[in-house]
Design an enzyme around this catalytic site. Sequence first.
Site, mmCIF file in Angstrom:
data_model
loop_
_atom_site.group_PDB
_atom_site.id
_atom_site.type_symbol
_atom_site.label_atom_id
_atom_site.label_comp_id
_atom_site.label_asym_id
_atom_site.label_seq_id
_atom_site.Cartn_x
_atom_site.Cartn_y
_atom_site.Cartn_z
ATOM 1 N NE ARG A 49 11.137 57.330 20.641
ATOM 2 C CZ ARG A 49 12.340 57.691 21.088
ATOM 3 N NH1 ARG A 49 13.419 57.213 20.466
ATOM 4 N NH2 ARG A 49 12.460 58.492 22.122
ATOM 5 C CG ASP A 51 11.925 51.819 12.488
ATOM 6 O OD1 ASP A 51 12.178 52.408 13.549
ATOM 7 O OD2 ASP A 51 11.908 50.577 12.382
ATOM 8 C CE1 TYR A 125 3.739 50.061 12.748
ATOM 9 C CE2 TYR A 125 3.310 48.834 14.765
ATOM 10 C CZ TYR A 125 3.899 49.897 14.110
ATOM 11 O OH TYR A 125 4.650 50.801 14.828
ATOM 12 N NE ARG A 213 10.997 48.022 8.437
ATOM 13 C CZ ARG A 213 12.276 48.134 8.118
ATOM 14 N NH1 ARG A 213 12.714 47.732 6.940
ATOM 15 N NH2 ARG A 213 13.138 48.646 8.969
#
Length: 282
Positions: A49, A51, A125, A213
């Site tokens: 999932r 954000d 990522y 992040r």
Amino acid sequence: MRIRLDIAYDGTHFRGWARQPGLRTVQGTLEDALARIVGSEVRLVVAGRTDSGVHAAGQVAHADLDEAQWARVEARNGRAAQDPAGSLAGRMRGVLGAYADVTVRGTSAAPDGFDARFSAVWRRYRYRLADAATGYDPLARHDTTSVRGTLDADAMDAAARTLIGLHDFAAYCRPREEATTIRTLLDYRWHRDEGGVLVAEVKADAFCHSMVRALVGACAAVGDGRLDVKDPALLRDALTRTSAFAVLPARGLTLTEVGYPAPDLLAARAEQTRNRRERDEL
């Protein structure tokens, strides 16, 4: 019939992946498009999932179609269709429209035991960061975060590598009740691309909320001299959230790839992951 979907999207104008009442989300948009084709509601299960504002180039999901839904897929494809499951991607792109900010790159009949979420063994990522040495590119504003000053890429890379391994990343995760923060960070490195943009590649078995992040923010703080190379690992081992660095914006983050085991290991991996998650949440 379980269908695998390979998906890409620009997350700028989505409120994340998960369907939410009254909000535009990736899951909601794709489920609505698929429902128009198969004639009734369908639920997507996703590998990870994302954000609000996070992008994807290699997201994976699956959908289970019942007999009536699958019959509509076969019937709508006509005599010439050799691969009804594969043709779903083109039909969904037609429903989503030209120049949509989400697309289905491919669909296929999922192999036995495949679960987009629980069969996955890793997620990768990418984070793009422009500093003063790079300059601001308005054409990249949706997938690149800009910061002031010039960052030390070598120091950022050195700090990133100290974080690799199996650890409790509570200091880098937004807490969620009854959710574990123990993760295996398989790879984390920084480099400048041909245009000078700082690029992070981050790979783990799974990520908790805001983890990537936060990891990026810690290394950016090393790059601008606010933290020492050894500090991100020390902060990790403290196991508490800190104000020593900022969690960087979602715009620079893209899910690029999801890894799965060989087909004969898919079911076992799914069962193993599901059991571990249930145990961790007890």
